[in-house]
Design a protein around this motif. Sequence first.
Motif, PDB file in Angstrom:
ATOM      1  N   ALA A  99       0.826  -1.208   0.000  1.00  0.00           N
ATOM      2  CA  ALA A  99       0.000   0.000   0.000  1.00  0.00           C
ATOM      3  C   ALA A  99       0.861   1.260   0.000  1.00  0.00           C
ATOM      4  CB  ALA A  99      -0.944  -0.007   1.204  1.00  0.00           C
ATOM      5  N   VAL A 100       1.939   1.252   0.776  1.00  0.00           N
ATOM      6  CA  VAL A 100       2.818   2.417   0.840  1.00  0.00           C
ATOM      7  C   VAL A 100       3.544   2.615  -0.495  1.00  0.00           C
ATOM      8  CG1 VAL A 100       4.932   3.343   1.900  1.00  0.00           C
ATOM      9  CG2 VAL A 100       3.122   2.376   3.346  1.00  0.00           C
ATOM     10  N   LEU A 101       4.077   1.539  -1.040  1.00  0.00           N
ATOM     11  CA  LEU A 101       4.881   1.657  -2.260  1.00  0.00           C
ATOM     12  C   LEU A 101       4.069   1.931  -3.520  1.00  0.00           C
ATOM     13  CD1 LEU A 101       7.506  -1.182  -1.703  1.00  0.00           C
ATOM     14  CD2 LEU A 101       7.840   1.306  -1.477  1.00  0.00           C
ATOM     15  N   HIS A 102       2.834   1.439  -3.568  1.00  0.00           N
ATOM     16  CA  HIS A 102       2.072   1.497  -4.819  1.00  0.00           C
ATOM     17  C   HIS A 102       0.771   2.274  -4.741  1.00  0.00           C
ATOM     18  CE1 HIS A 102       4.897  -1.361  -6.471  1.00  0.00           C
ATOM     19  NE2 HIS A 102       4.748  -2.085  -5.378  1.00  0.00           N
ATOM     20  N   GLY A 103       0.343   2.645  -3.554  1.00  0.00           N
ATOM     21  CA  GLY A 103      -0.950   3.297  -3.418  1.00  0.00           C
ATOM     22  C   GLY A 103      -0.858   4.669  -2.790  1.00  0.00           C
ATOM     23  N   THR A 104      -2.033   5.242  -2.585  1.00  0.00           N
ATOM     24  CA  THR A 104      -2.116   6.568  -1.977  1.00  0.00           C
ATOM     25  C   THR A 104      -2.990   6.577  -0.729  1.00  0.00           C
ATOM     26  OG1 THR A 104      -3.917   7.104  -3.506  1.00  0.00           O
ATOM     27  CG2 THR A 104      -1.688   7.808  -4.136  1.00  0.00           C
ATOM     28  N   ALA A 105      -3.377   5.410  -0.244  1.00  0.00           N
ATOM     29  CA  ALA A 105      -4.178   5.353   0.987  1.00  0.00           C
ATOM     30  C   ALA A 105      -3.349   5.825   2.178  1.00  0.00           C
ATOM     31  CB  ALA A 105      -4.690   3.939   1.230  1.00  0.00           C
ATOM     32  N   SER A 106      -2.058   5.524   2.161  1.00  0.00           N
ATOM     33  CA  SER A 106      -1.145   5.982   3.200  1.00  0.00           C
ATOM     34  C   SER A 106      -0.240   7.049   2.609  1.00  0.00           C
ATOM     35  CB  SER A 106      -0.289   4.818   3.713  1.00  0.00           C
ATOM     36  OG  SER A 106       0.749   5.314   4.534  1.00  0.00           O
ATOM     37  N   PHE A 107       0.037   8.057   3.390  1.00  0.00           N
ATOM     38  CA  PHE A 107       0.956   9.096   2.939  1.00  0.00           C
ATOM     39  C   PHE A 107       2.387   8.815   3.382  1.00  0.00           C
ATOM     40  CE2 PHE A 107      -1.830  12.998   1.804  1.00  0.00           C
ATOM     41  CZ  PHE A 107      -2.621  12.211   1.003  1.00  0.00           C
ATOM     42  N   GLU A 108       2.642   7.642   3.952  1.00  0.00           N
ATOM     43  CA  GLU A 108       4.027   7.264   4.219  1.00  0.00           C
ATOM     44  C   GLU A 108       4.703   7.023   2.872  1.00  0.00           C
ATOM     45  OE1 GLU A 108       5.406   5.098   7.737  1.00  0.00           O
ATOM     46  OE2 GLU A 108       3.329   4.430   7.965  1.00  0.00           O
ATOM     47  N   ILE A 109       5.982   7.301   2.808  1.00  0.00           N
ATOM     48  CA  ILE A 109       6.751   7.118   1.572  1.00  0.00           C
ATOM     49  C   ILE A 109       7.591   5.846   1.664  1.00  0.00           C
ATOM     50  CG2 ILE A 109       8.487   8.132   0.039  1.00  0.00           C
ATOM     51  CD1 ILE A 109       5.821   9.708   0.117  1.00  0.00           C
ATOM     52  N   GLU A 110       8.194   5.617   2.803  1.00  0.00           N
ATOM     53  CA  GLU A 110       9.008   4.427   3.046  1.00  0.00           C
ATOM     54  C   GLU A 110       8.224   3.468   3.930  1.00  0.00           C
ATOM     55  OE1 GLU A 110      11.956   3.715   1.707  1.00  0.00           O
ATOM     56  OE2 GLU A 110      11.898   5.619   0.618  1.00  0.00           O
ATOM     57  N   PRO A 111       8.033   2.243   3.503  1.00  0.00           N
ATOM     58  CA  PRO A 111       7.270   1.301   4.325  1.00  0.00           C
ATOM     59  C   PRO A 111       8.043   0.901   5.584  1.00  0.00           C
ATOM     60  CG  PRO A 111       8.003   0.259   2.294  1.00  0.00           C
ATOM     61  CD  PRO A 111       8.431   1.680   2.229  1.00  0.00           C
ATOM     62  N   PRO A 112       7.362   0.887   6.713  1.00  0.00           N
ATOM     63  CA  PRO A 112       8.025   0.462   7.946  1.00  0.00           C
ATOM     64  C   PRO A 112       8.313  -1.033   7.919  1.00  0.00           C
ATOM     65  CG  PRO A 112       5.725   1.014   8.361  1.00  0.00           C
ATOM     66  CD  PRO A 112       5.995   1.318   6.928  1.00  0.00           C
ATOM     67  N   ARG A 142     -17.111   6.915  20.795  1.00  0.00           N
ATOM     68  CA  ARG A 142     -18.314   7.608  20.364  1.00  0.00           C
ATOM     69  C   ARG A 142     -18.288   8.130  18.946  1.00  0.00           C
ATOM     70  NH1 ARG A 142     -21.991   9.095  24.170  1.00  0.00           N
ATOM     71  NH2 ARG A 142     -21.829   7.751  25.990  1.00  0.00           N
ATOM     72  N   GLN A 143     -17.112   8.286  18.353  1.00  0.00           N
ATOM     73  CA  GLN A 143     -17.010   8.764  16.976  1.00  0.00           C
ATOM     74  C   GLN A 143     -15.862   8.023  16.296  1.00  0.00           C
ATOM     75  OE1 GLN A 143     -19.014  11.170  15.503  1.00  0.00           O
ATOM     76  NE2 GLN A 143     -20.150  11.431  17.404  1.00  0.00           N
ATOM     77  N   MET A 144     -16.051   7.725  15.019  1.00  0.00           N
ATOM     78  CA  MET A 144     -14.954   7.185  14.225  1.00  0.00           C
ATOM     79  C   MET A 144     -14.727   8.119  13.047  1.00  0.00           C
ATOM     80  SD  MET A 144     -14.305   3.440  12.459  1.00  0.00           S
ATOM     81  CE  MET A 144     -14.100   2.598  14.029  1.00  0.00           C
ATOM     82  N   VAL A 145     -13.471   8.450  12.825  1.00  0.00           N
ATOM     83  CA  VAL A 145     -13.068   9.327  11.730  1.00  0.00           C
ATOM     84  C   VAL A 145     -12.279   8.486  10.733  1.00  0.00           C
ATOM     85  CG1 VAL A 145     -11.638  11.327  11.135  1.00  0.00           C
ATOM     86  CG2 VAL A 145     -13.010  11.343  13.234  1.00  0.00           C
ATOM     87  N   ALA A 146     -12.522   8.733   9.469  1.00  0.00           N
ATOM     88  CA  ALA A 146     -11.740   8.120   8.399  1.00  0.00           C
ATOM     89  C   ALA A 146     -10.996   9.234   7.685  1.00  0.00           C
ATOM     90  CB  ALA A 146     -12.648   7.378   7.429  1.00  0.00           C
ATOM     91  N   ILE A 147      -9.694   9.078   7.585  1.00  0.00           N
ATOM     92  CA  ILE A 147      -8.868  10.016   6.824  1.00  0.00           C
ATOM     93  C   ILE A 147      -8.460   9.261   5.559  1.00  0.00           C
ATOM     94  CG2 ILE A 147      -6.806  11.468   6.828  1.00  0.00           C
ATOM     95  CD1 ILE A 147      -8.785  12.227   9.042  1.00  0.00           C
ATOM     96  N   ILE A 148      -9.165   9.515   4.485  1.00  0.00           N
ATOM     97  CA  ILE A 148      -8.980   8.749   3.249  1.00  0.00           C
ATOM     98  C   ILE A 148      -7.986   9.473   2.357  1.00  0.00           C
ATOM     99  CG2 ILE A 148     -10.128   7.843   1.189  1.00  0.00           C
ATOM    100  CD1 ILE A 148     -12.690   7.675   3.001  1.00  0.00           C
ATOM    101  N   GLY A 149      -6.851   8.824   2.152  1.00  0.00           N
ATOM    102  CA  GLY A 149      -5.825   9.395   1.293  1.00  0.00           C
ATOM    103  C   GLY A 149      -6.278   9.338  -0.154  1.00  0.00           C
ATOM    104  N   ASP A 150      -6.272  10.476  -0.799  1.00  0.00           N
ATOM    105  CA  ASP A 150      -6.575  10.607  -2.218  1.00  0.00           C
ATOM    106  C   ASP A 150      -8.079  10.684  -2.472  1.00  0.00           C
ATOM    107  OD1 ASP A 150      -6.477  10.777  -4.972  1.00  0.00           O
ATOM    108  OD2 ASP A 150      -5.303   8.959  -5.238  1.00  0.00           O
ATOM    109  N   SER A 151      -8.533  11.854  -2.815  1.00  0.00           N
ATOM    110  CA  SER A 151      -9.956  12.056  -3.092  1.00  0.00           C
ATOM    111  C   SER A 151     -10.427  11.265  -4.310  1.00  0.00           C
ATOM    112  CB  SER A 151     -10.262  13.543  -3.287  1.00  0.00           C
ATOM    113  OG  SER A 151      -9.508  14.067  -4.368  1.00  0.00           O
ATOM    114  N   GLN A 152      -9.501  10.698  -5.070  1.00  0.00           N
ATOM    115  CA  GLN A 152      -9.873   9.856  -6.209  1.00  0.00           C
ATOM    116  C   GLN A 152     -10.071   8.398  -5.806  1.00  0.00           C
ATOM    117  OE1 GLN A 152      -7.315  10.495  -9.625  1.00  0.00           O
ATOM    118  NE2 GLN A 152      -7.127  12.657  -9.135  1.00  0.00           N
ATOM    119  N   HIS A 153      -9.891   8.094  -4.536  1.00  0.00           N
ATOM    120  CA  HIS A 153     -10.073   6.722  -4.052  1.00  0.00           C
ATOM    121  C   HIS A 153     -11.564   6.478  -3.780  1.00  0.00           C
ATOM    122  CE1 HIS A 153      -8.273   3.363  -1.348  1.00  0.00           C
ATOM    123  NE2 HIS A 153      -8.911   2.905  -2.394  1.00  0.00           N
TER     124      HIS A 153
END
Length: 173
Positions: free
Chosen positions: A24-37, A116-127
């Motif tokens: 996901a890190v190397l090929h996608g935009t869901a995560s904004f990490e650049i280097e995979p841990p 009480r609340q769940m937030v989703a931070i979705i990387g890339d508005s095109q996802h």
Amino acid sequence: MPDVTIRPATAHDVAAITRIYRHAVLHGTASFEIEPPDETEMASRQRTLLAGGFPYLVAEGNEVIGYSYAGPYHTRPAYRWTVEGSVYVATPAHRRGIGRALLTRLIEEAERRAFRQMVAIIGDSQHVASIELHRALGFRPVGTLATVGFKHGRWLDIVIMQRPLGPGDTTAP
């Protein structure tokens, strides 16, 4: 959905989780990490969340094919009832209902823990698939931060979605 079990993640699952996240890190935009841990870092992240009482799940068929977890939305005390949810599914298992099953169970587990609340931070508005999955499970869009990340040679937005859990904001915690 194929024969898949959603269960609590354990330390034994970290290698598979690391592989899924690495892709996901190397090929996608869901995560904004650049280097995979590496596995050590992923194990540390998992231990921290589990020690904090947050849900951390895997989807398993013949092997682990996806995972989800909730963690602190922010660390300041007033945010303690709000979690940020994340879901990652191995590429061969996309579009098979695995993400929906993981997110559904994550919501249930977060409610069981009285968040009480769940937030989703979705990387890339095109996802669109991720946005529509969250919408189908009761999340509503609450904002878009335009061009806040740069990855794979392009500027990326994040879409913020939110869903009440249990009684939400109708009563004090």
